[in-house]
Design an enzyme around this catalytic site. Structure first.
Site, PDB file in Angstrom:
ATOM      1  N   HIS A 192       0.839  -1.208   0.000  1.00 60.51           N
ATOM      2  CA  HIS A 192       0.000   0.000   0.000  1.00 60.51           C
ATOM      3  C   HIS A 192       0.875   1.259   0.000  1.00 60.51           C
ATOM      4  O   HIS A 192       0.627   2.190  -0.759  1.00 60.51           O
ATOM      5  CB  HIS A 192      -0.911  -0.045   1.238  1.00 60.51           C
ATOM      6  CG  HIS A 192      -1.767   1.155   1.433  1.00 60.51           C
ATOM      7  ND1 HIS A 192      -3.099   1.169   1.086  1.00 60.51           N
ATOM      8  CD2 HIS A 192      -1.503   2.379   1.927  1.00 60.51           C
ATOM      9  CE1 HIS A 192      -3.604   2.356   1.375  1.00 60.51           C
ATOM     10  NE2 HIS A 192      -2.651   3.111   1.889  1.00 60.51           N
ATOM     11  N   GLU A 193       1.901   1.248   0.822  1.00 57.59           N
ATOM     12  CA  GLU A 193       2.775   2.429   0.900  1.00 57.59           C
ATOM     13  C   GLU A 193       3.584   2.597  -0.385  1.00 57.59           C
ATOM     14  O   GLU A 193       3.761   3.706  -0.873  1.00 57.59           O
ATOM     15  CB  GLU A 193       3.725   2.321   2.098  1.00 57.59           C
ATOM     16  CG  GLU A 193       3.016   2.273   3.450  1.00 57.59           C
ATOM     17  CD  GLU A 193       2.032   3.412   3.635  1.00 57.59           C
ATOM     18  OE1 GLU A 193       2.264   4.503   3.088  1.00 57.59           O
ATOM     19  OE2 GLU A 193       1.017   3.200   4.311  1.00 57.59           O
ATOM     20  N   GLU A 235      -6.558   6.502  -1.511  1.00 57.53           N
ATOM     21  CA  GLU A 235      -6.452   5.357  -0.598  1.00 57.53           C
ATOM     22  C   GLU A 235      -7.003   4.096  -1.257  1.00 57.53           C
ATOM     23  O   GLU A 235      -6.393   3.043  -1.205  1.00 57.53           O
ATOM     24  CB  GLU A 235      -7.227   5.615   0.698  1.00 57.53           C
ATOM     25  CG  GLU A 235      -6.579   6.594   1.641  1.00 57.53           C
ATOM     26  CD  GLU A 235      -5.154   6.223   1.987  1.00 57.53           C
ATOM     27  OE1 GLU A 235      -4.869   5.031   2.193  1.00 57.53           O
ATOM     28  OE2 GLU A 235      -4.325   7.141   2.033  1.00 57.53           O
ATOM     29  N   HIS A 245       1.537   4.222  -2.894  1.00 54.60           N
ATOM     30  CA  HIS A 245       1.478   5.687  -2.729  1.00 54.60           C
ATOM     31  C   HIS A 245       2.669   6.343  -3.425  1.00 54.60           C
ATOM     32  O   HIS A 245       2.537   7.397  -4.043  1.00 54.60           O
ATOM     33  CB  HIS A 245       1.505   6.066  -1.252  1.00 54.60           C
ATOM     34  CG  HIS A 245       0.139   6.083  -0.607  1.00 54.60           C
ATOM     35  ND1 HIS A 245      -0.954   6.637  -1.219  1.00 54.60           N
ATOM     36  CD2 HIS A 245      -0.293   5.622   0.582  1.00 54.60           C
ATOM     37  CE1 HIS A 245      -2.005   6.513  -0.417  1.00 54.60           C
ATOM     38  NE2 HIS A 245      -1.641   5.885   0.680  1.00 54.60           N
TER      39      HIS A 245
END
Lengths: 393, 188
Positions: free
Chosen positions: A143-144, A228, A147
């Protein structure tokens, strides 16, 4: 497959443009109010924005890491974390390995920084390392990395500067209005140049002054939530295992701790909102965790299209979140990884890393006890509290 | 006179399009090469880990000589492939190695002493991670190849591709059936 991520950006662009429109409108109306000249106001607003941007740029991302007390680790400090980050770096096709930081905090959270994907960093809390197994950690790191890869860090930094400028302009605008500006504006009206029209403009400006910061905030939240969802989808695609992130989010949601070092401006970069306050969906940087988990658990495969389908099912939203993803091919979900060392060992491993990062030296007594000596320890001998033997550091 | 300018203009546009498409193809081909290098690094890493693993495990496993030998043999075969070998050939050899490794690590279950060995635990983490990295690198490589192949086969870039001799890339497919069923090594 990676192209789809880019095609989704049209809707983000619409939101960013509307944020910019709010900003320009505010500048224009303030200009009308104080200089009788809208363009002038826009110019002033842009100058303020440029200065804010410069400050934000030169302060750098490191300020976030410094504020949160994050410490950089070497590959050997925590092998598993380093490996997981490298795995996700490979899966996402990122060119450079991001730096890895650990925050000593029992709260479970993680964030990414770095406007430039080649100078990025990922920070995770020690609470996260202690409680997540390999697949869950992979989901969070994925997930990071998403980003970073999707350039969300840059986007959200720009948006938050824009939002900050709007708030500042509106705040100073209203102060001037009540304490200094009144006389001037009345004079303008009494010169008779505008008449009724001027009063209407004043009223519009007044309304904008009040509404602009609120509208800007809501748009900002909307952008953040959208990114997100996209990062969750990308994480599922990179790991080929959406259940890992889902179960990590469950553990994080159940954790009672709140991150000590977090603020509103940096909130969008965390895996979950670092503030535990009750919020409605409209006023939060993150979608509700329960919803994110439901979407991830409803995925039939690991592709972006599967995420989109699950999103539409869970949210009863026919538009979906990743419009271009429909054409992506079949991406099966992989089998779970074998269980890593048991929880006690995992906790001990993490705490050993934290001791080492704080420059404590560790000596092992003959009885098996590990003595941790602070860097300020100057004595020549230390008695083991367990068996009473004398050890020399 | 005007007609000449129009023809020149069209020619200029065509040349510019050719350049743009050509550069795009080169970029994609480089990405494929880069992705391949990523897989290569991880395959090498695995080759380097195996002698260590075999050495650590040997002392504990008295009765598994065949399994150990199969791993070593598969590793040597994979390592001795010439650099010129295509993706398909490499994938086959590496697939053999993966399944030999999986068999070995399934056998580890029967040796609780081994599972308590610190050295082995560290190796196990390295090996799990390397297996993951190989499969993630393969994902990325295959995606890059697909993108590149689409570009060489679709109109109008296929014209440029045939003119400039861009050959379609080869996928890195897993050919061993067992590996496809259980891509993860089971340790526990």
């Amino acid at each position: 497959m990676w192209e789809q991520v880019r095609s989704n950006q049209t809707r983000t662009i619409v939101l960013v443009v509307s944020l910019a429109v709010v900003f320009l409108l505010l500048g224009y109306s303030l200009g009308m109010f104080f200089f009788d000249n809208g363009t002038m106001g826009v110019i002033v607003a842009i100058i303020v924005w440029a200065i804010m941007n410069l400050i934000a740029y030169f302060q750098g991302d490191n300020i976030l890491l410094a504020v949160s007390g994050a410490r950089k680790i070497a590959p050997d400090d925590h092998k598993r974390l380093y490996n997981v980050v490298e795995e996700m770096k490979i899966a996402s096709g990122l060119e450079r390995m991001p730096d890895i930081y650990i925050i000593d905090d029992p709260a479970m959270n993680a964030f990414a920084t770095g406007r430039d994907p080649n100078k990025a960093a990922i920070a995770v809390t020690s609470g996260l390392l202690q409680n997540l197994n390999r697949d869950e950690l992979q989901g969070v790191v994925g997930h990071e990395i998403a980003h970073i890869k999707n350039r969300d860090v840059l986007l959200m930094a720009m948006c938050s500067v824009l939002l900050g400028t709007i708030v500042i302009l509106a705040w100073y605008g209203s102060r001037f209005l009540f304490y200094g500006g009144m006389g001037r504006s009345r004079r303008t009206i009494s010169t008779g140049r505008g008449g009724g029209g001027a009063i209407i403009i004043m009223l519009v400006a007044l309304v904008l002054l009040v509404l602009a910061p609120i509208a800007a905030q809501l748009i900002y939240f909307a952008i953040s939530r959208r990114r997100e969802y996209l990062a969750d989808a990308s994480s599922a695609l990179y790991t080929r295992y959406p259940l890992g992130l889902a179960s990590a989010l469950e553990k994080i949601a159940a954790s009672p701790y709140q991150l000590r070092a977090a603020n509103q401006a940096t909130a969008p970069m965390f895996i979950v909102n670092p503030f535990n306050r009750k919020m409605t969906e409209l006023t939060s940087t993150h979608p509700p965790i329960a919803e994110r988990i439901r979407i991830l658990r409803a995925m039939a495969g690991a592709s972006l299209a599967d995420y989109d389908r699950a999103y539409r099912e869970v949210k009863y939203d026919r538009k979906g979140i990743i419009p271009g993803a429909a054409a992506a091919g079949l991406v099966p979900i992989r089998a779970p990884s074998p269980e890593p060392p048991d929880e006690v060992q995992q906790a001990r491993e993490t705490s050993n890393v934290m001791w080492r990062l704080s420059n404590y030296s560790v000596i092992e007594c003959a009885c098996g006890t590990k003595l941790k000596l602070p860097p300020t320890f100057r004595g020549s001998e230390i008695r083991c509290p367990h068996c009473g033997r004398l050890n020399s550091p | 006179m005007i007609a000449l300018w129009v023809v020149l203009g069209i020619l200029a546009i065509l040349v510019l399009m050719f350049i743009a498409i050509y550069n795009g193809l080169v970029r994609l081909r480089n990405q494929v090469k880069n992705a391949w290098a990523q897989i290569d690094v991880q395959l090498k890493r695995r080759h380097d880990l195996i002698p260590n693993l075999v050495e650590t495990v040997k002392g504990y496993m008295k009765f598994e000589r065949e399994t150990l030998e199969a791993v070593t043999r598969a590793r040597n075969l994979a390592q001795q492939l010439p650099p010129s070998a295509g993706a398909g050939e490499r994938a086959k050899a590496e697939g053999e190695l993966s399944s030999a490794l999986a068999r070995l690590l399934a056998v580890v279950e029967r040796y609780p002493d081994l599972k308590a060995n610190q050295n082995f635990l560290a190796l196990q983490e390295e090996l799990t991670s390397t297996e993951n990295k190989i499969s993630f690198a393969r994902q990325f490589y295959n995606d890059s190849v697909m993108k590149y192949n689409n570009q060489t086969q679709m109109f109008p870039s296929n014209i440029v591709a045939t003119m400039a001799g861009f050959k379609p890339g080869e996928f890195f497919e897993v050919t061993v059936a067992e590996e496809r069923e259980a891509p993860k090594v089971s340790f526990s």
